[in-house]
Design a protein around this motif. Structure first.
Motif: not given
Length: 251
Positions: A120-123, A164-171, A177-184, A249-251
């Motif tokens: 799972i990846k924050l896009t 279960k927590v996947i990830l958090s998106a800060i305001a 800070f690159d959001t494309s690096n947030l993945s689980s 996005d997730f796969k």
């Protein structure tokens, strides 16, 4: 032999395991054979020679990480016992998982392996809130948990217990800070069904610590969530929390 691990470099006709039986009759002899029944899907890949299990062709171990066979043992008195056996292959090859969306916001993940993996990846996000994305398993394609249907009394509490927590998106994203690096990367039992939820301006732990705030949990609906099939077993999930959007996005 209930389960064994073998190397994918095992040569054709090599012994990969041996059988033994326990019988109250002393000095009994046992004969072993491959038989039809539950877990017999890979019988053709193997041969039994005496009490030894042999692999027919070394190439058989190149495509799968788990093989299942069914074996019968027969004693001198012609009494029999059957059991399904699992052979794990140490081939270092990751077996791909298949992700589907069979019903509304309920997803199903399968794999030829016992375990299936989900990335799972924050896009992107434009929300002014600090949101936490969570995931929880459900019992069927209708999304029920212990017989409780989505939206029914007690469902949110049951979902929270499995979440279960996947990830958090800060305001406010800091510079650089690159959001494309947030993945689980998550692991499931193959065949598992699951749903997502969002905690707007909060966390799952905070909700657990304050049962009165359970109403903050945002479950998917046509007004809060949009699911887009990206093809190739991938999906995009977009959320609206009232102050902006977040997408993964997730796969």
């Amino acid at each position: 032999m209930s389960q064994t691990n073998v190397d994918d470099k095992a040569a054709a006709n090599s012994v990969i395991g041996t059988f033994s039986s326990t019988d109250p009759d002393q000095n009994d002899n046992f004969a072993y054979s491959l038989v039809s029944g539950i877990d017999d899907v890979d019988n053709n890949a193997f041969t039994i020679d005496g009490n030894s299990l042999k692999i027919n062709n070394s190439s058989n171990f190149k495509t799968k990480s788990i093989y299942k066979i069914r074996v019968r043992t027969t004693d001198d008195g012609n009494l029999t016992f059957e059991k399904g056996l699992t052979i794990n292959v140490n081939n270092g090859v990751e077996i791909p998982s298949r992700l589907t969306n069979p019903n509304d916001d309920i997803f199903n993940i399968t794999s030829e392996d016992i375990k299936a993996k989900l990335e799972i990846k924050l896009t992107g996000h434009s929300s002014k809130l600090v949101n936490e994305l969570g995931l929880f398993t459900v019992d069927d394609a209708k999304g029920t948990i212990n017989g409780i249907a989505p939206g029914a009394e007690g469902y949110a509490k049951a979902a929270l217990e499995r979440s279960k927590v996947i990830l958090s998106a800060i305001a406010n994203t800091p510079n650089g800070f690159d959001t494309s690096n947030l993945s689980s990367l998550l692991e499931f039992n193959s065949g598992q069904n699951f749903r997502f939820l969002l905690v707007p301006d909060g966390t799952l732990d905070a909700v657990r610590n304050d049962p009165n705030s359970i109403g903050k949990l945002l479950f998917s609906s046509v007004s809060t969530q949009k699911i887009t099939d990206l093809g190739d077993d991938g999906f995009s999930l977009s959320w609206k929390d009232g102050s902006g959007n977040s997408s993964t996005d997730f796969k």
